[in-house]
Scaffold this active site. Structure first.
Site, short mmCIF file in Angstrom:
data_model
loop_
_atom_site.label_atom_id
_atom_site.label_comp_id
_atom_site.label_asym_id
_atom_site.label_seq_id
_atom_site.Cartn_x
_atom_site.Cartn_y
_atom_site.Cartn_z
N MET A 49 6.20 7.57 17.38
CA MET A 49 5.89 8.51 16.31
C MET A 49 4.50 9.12 16.39
SD MET A 49 7.75 6.80 13.01
CE MET A 49 9.49 6.29 13.09
N ARG A 64 -5.18 10.86 2.71
CA ARG A 64 -3.90 11.47 3.06
C ARG A 64 -2.86 11.30 1.94
NH1 ARG A 64 -1.60 13.94 7.06
NH2 ARG A 64 0.66 13.92 7.23
N LYS A 76 0.83 -1.22 0.00
CA LYS A 76 0.00 0.00 0.00
C LYS A 76 0.85 1.26 0.00
CE LYS A 76 -3.06 2.60 3.13
NZ LYS A 76 -2.11 3.57 3.71
N ASN A 77 1.82 1.34 0.92
CA ASN A 77 2.59 2.58 1.06
C ASN A 77 3.48 2.85 -0.15
OD1 ASN A 77 1.43 3.09 3.53
ND2 ASN A 77 3.07 2.14 4.71
N ASP A 98 -5.72 8.32 8.71
CA ASP A 98 -5.96 7.79 10.04
C ASP A 98 -5.89 8.86 11.11
OD1 ASP A 98 -6.31 5.14 9.33
OD2 ASP A 98 -4.16 4.72 9.37
N ASP A 117 4.00 0.80 11.74
CA ASP A 117 2.74 0.19 11.31
C ASP A 117 2.54 -1.21 11.84
OD1 ASP A 117 1.91 2.40 9.93
OD2 ASP A 117 2.52 1.70 7.96
#
Length: 436
Positions: free
Chosen positions: A341, A97, A22-23, A121, A319
């Site tokens: 983070m 985002r 995904k990223n 998110d 993640d």
């Protein structure tokens, strides 16, 4: 709105193939805006965030063709910048985002862009300063309109420069790279993120004709070129899915084979799960997680409690901390989870506590998990998914629990995991999707 009804306590077995990352997809898809020539991308995951970005690209004027089950062909020869002025663009871009990633290529190729504040998110502050400071150093000028909530950026004369990033932001680094590849002169980015997904982006851009060196390090040098051409690119397997499946296998006492995991690109992810006591066998490019009745959390060499914390690559990805946390609830031993983070990402632990887990939320960033060693199984409850990763952590907990659980707001899970209910049901899970 949809929900999952999960009957827990069943062992799973079989093979599962991770989806495309995904990223990585969110960066690679935006790179198609850099050229008029066609780009073909394989292993594109069928998930909400990626699909929404593809829809946004099509609305901007990119010709999108689906050429296979997981393959798309993009041609950005008719980009319509006037679309950025519309309310429709504001609505679409602000809900995703990843839409911020279109800024870099639009600035590089067209010299200007607009962007509403992006969504995503609700896991704490996720500032965009790194993106904008990088653009400014390249010569861009930006303004935030408090009434329209739009960022307006003018970049008619981008020039290469040296920059030291204030944080090794993955999306910030990617966005600056996308802007710098067509800038005049040489750009040097120090403290650049160096995740495999950044490496993939740089390699793709080089195949398109860019000149990027230092790939894989935190010091990138980009020599601007006049134009870029087309290429073909295949996304990596999603490392977050790989880690999720490892945790799922351990929690449900299942024997799973994770196929084509690109183990060489996983960094310390396998070893981090091994520190929880989970047995992993690497067979070629597959990861086999055998059935385990119990698993024991390691201690540090001096006997103190193990701490697992997130860090920039090649450290442990944030993640997967939610997955590590839920997996530890049935281990033997204690672990401190330190989420550095994002200050809201651990707030889902109250639902695990309601299920019977022993967790002390020390503060917004730290949680101590006292493993139950399977002496007391988790129990099914009703709950809601607050974000993508917490949602899957709760799904893993529900699949291991006694009784029935209901997870609402599963659209959050759908944003990052394709057909997760169907894929896990094929392994023996009992998940029913209920459309409200």
């Amino acid at each position: 709105m949809a929900s999952f009804k999960i009957n827990g306590g069943f062992k799973l077995s079989g093979e599962i193939v991770p989806q495309g990352a995904k990223n990585e997809a969110l960066q690679i898809l935006c790179a198609v805006l850099l050229t008029e020539e066609p780009i073909t991308i394989h292993k594109v995951p069928d998930i909400r965030d990626v699909n929404k970005l593809i829809e946004l690209l099509a609305s901007i004027g990119v010709n999108v063709q689906k050429v296979g089950a997981e393959s798309y062909r993009f041609e950005a020869s008719q980009v319509d910048l006037s679309y950025l002025e519309t309310e429709e663009f504001k609505k679409k871009a602000s809900s995703l985002r990843g839409s911020v990633m279109i800024l870099g290529p639009l600035l590089a190729r067209f010299g200007s862009a607009k962007m509403p504040k992006p969504g995503g998110d609700k896991i704490g502050r996720r500032r965009l300063d790194t993106h904008f400071i990088g653009f400014q150093k390249l010569g861009a000028k930006f303004n935030f309109d408090n009434e329209s909530h739009f960022y307006e950026v003018d970049a008619t004369d981008l020039k290469g420069t040296y920059m030291l990033l204030d944080e090794a932001s993955v999306t910030g680094t990617a966005n600056i790279i996308l802007a710098a590849v067509l800038a005049k002169g040489i750009t040097t980015i120090y403290n650049a993120a160096c995740e495999p997904y950044i490496q993939q982006l740089c390699k793709m851009l080089n195949r398109m004709g860019a000149n990027i060196s230092g790939i894989g390090s935190n010091l990138l040098t980009i020599e601007g070129v006049e134009s870029l051409g087309g290429t073909t690119h295949t996304l990596l397997p999603d490392m977050i899915e790989v880690g999720s499946f490892i945790g799922l296998a351990a929690m449900t006492k299942s024997n799973l084979r994770i196929k084509d995991a690109r183990v060489d690109q996983l960094g310390i992810i396998p070893d981090t799960f091994r520190r929880l006591g989970i047995q992993l066998e690497i067979e070629g490019d597959d990861i086999v997680v055998p059935e385990q009745e119990s698993y024991r959390i390691e201690k540090f060499f001096d006997g103190s409690i193990l701490t697992i914390a997130d860090a920039i690559w090649p450290g442990f990805t944030p993640d997967l901390l939610s997955i590590v946390l839920v997996t530890a609830t049935q281990a033997k031993g204690t672990v401190l989870i330190h989420q550095k983070m994002f200050e809201s990402r651990l707030f889902f632990v109250d639902k695990l506590i309601d299920m019977g887990a022993q967790i002390i939320l020390c503060d917004p960033h730290r949680a101590t998990v006292i493993g139950l060693d399977r002496q007391t199984p988790l129990r099914g409850i009703k709950m809601s998914s607050p974000d993508i990763r917490a949602g899957v952590a709760l799904l893993i907990a529900a699949l291991s629990a006694e009784g029935t659980s209901v997870i609402s707001n599963v659209e959050q899970i759908d944003r990052g995991y394709q057909y997760i209910d169907k894929r896990l049901n094929a392994l023996g899970a009992q998940i029913e999707r209920i459309e409200d």
